[in-house]
Scaffold this motif. Structure first.
Motif, mmCIF file in Angstrom:
data_model
loop_
_atom_site.group_PDB
_atom_site.id
_atom_site.type_symbol
_atom_site.label_atom_id
_atom_site.label_comp_id
_atom_site.label_asym_id
_atom_site.label_seq_id
_atom_site.Cartn_x
_atom_site.Cartn_y
_atom_site.Cartn_z
ATOM 1 N N ARG A 115 0.832 -1.212 0.000
ATOM 2 C CA ARG A 115 0.000 0.000 0.000
ATOM 3 C C ARG A 115 0.862 1.255 0.000
ATOM 4 O O ARG A 115 0.553 2.237 -0.679
ATOM 5 N N LEU A 166 2.304 1.680 -3.449
ATOM 6 C CA LEU A 166 1.261 2.122 -4.366
ATOM 7 C C LEU A 166 0.960 3.605 -4.182
ATOM 8 O O LEU A 166 0.788 4.343 -5.164
ATOM 9 N N ALA A 167 0.935 4.073 -2.959
ATOM 10 C CA ALA A 167 0.711 5.497 -2.695
ATOM 11 C C ALA A 167 1.856 6.334 -3.260
ATOM 12 O O ALA A 167 1.621 7.413 -3.828
ATOM 13 N N ARG A 168 3.067 5.847 -3.133
ATOM 14 C CA ARG A 168 4.213 6.585 -3.668
ATOM 15 C C ARG A 168 4.175 6.628 -5.189
ATOM 16 O O ARG A 168 4.506 7.646 -5.814
ATOM 17 N N VAL A 169 3.767 5.533 -5.815
ATOM 18 C CA VAL A 169 3.660 5.494 -7.275
ATOM 19 C C VAL A 169 2.565 6.452 -7.746
ATOM 20 O O VAL A 169 2.749 7.193 -8.723
ATOM 21 N N ARG A 170 1.425 6.466 -7.056
ATOM 22 C CA ARG A 170 0.351 7.404 -7.423
ATOM 23 C C ARG A 170 0.816 8.850 -7.320
ATOM 24 O O ARG A 170 0.485 9.679 -8.174
ATOM 25 N N THR A 171 1.570 9.168 -6.286
ATOM 26 C CA THR A 171 2.073 10.531 -6.119
ATOM 27 C C THR A 171 3.033 10.894 -7.248
ATOM 28 O O THR A 171 2.961 11.992 -7.808
ATOM 29 N N VAL A 213 3.153 9.593 -10.288
ATOM 30 C CA VAL A 213 2.394 9.714 -11.539
ATOM 31 C C VAL A 213 1.643 11.040 -11.580
ATOM 32 O O VAL A 213 1.608 11.720 -12.617
ATOM 33 N N ALA A 214 1.051 11.437 -10.459
ATOM 34 C CA ALA A 214 0.343 12.718 -10.416
ATOM 35 C C ALA A 214 1.295 13.882 -10.691
ATOM 36 O O ALA A 214 0.943 14.821 -11.426
#
Length: 82
Positions: free
Chosen positions: A11, A14-19, A21-22
């Motif tokens: 998790r 995944l949060a780091r990847v979302r950040t 990508v954003a």
């Protein structure tokens, strides 16, 4: 103290990847909106730094991400004041 569970680690990643990508998508938007070459280069540097944060530990990655946000804000402010 026990090690974090595998699910918690996933998790977090995944949060780091979302950040990241954003930030990369935001860099693309800002680079398209600002026609200056230095601004586009700054956006490219911010995008690369956002991807690099995936490999760094939290204290360093938080500082890098904060620097990325400030850099994008400066580029956006520069574009609106022209």
């Amino acid at each position: 103290m026990s090690a974090p569970s595998t699910q918690a680690a996933e998790r977090t990643l995944l949060a780091r990847v979302r950040t990241a990508v954003a930030l990369v998508l935001t860099c693309a938007i800002v680079a398209r909106a600002v026609p200056d070459a230095p601004a586009a280069i700054a956006c490219l540097v911010v995008a690369v730094a956002a991807v690099i944060t995936l490999r760094t530990r939290p204290p360093v990655s938080h500082l890098v991400l904060a620097g990325c946000v400030v850099a994008l804000a400066v580029v956006g402010l520069h574009a609106t004041t022209r």
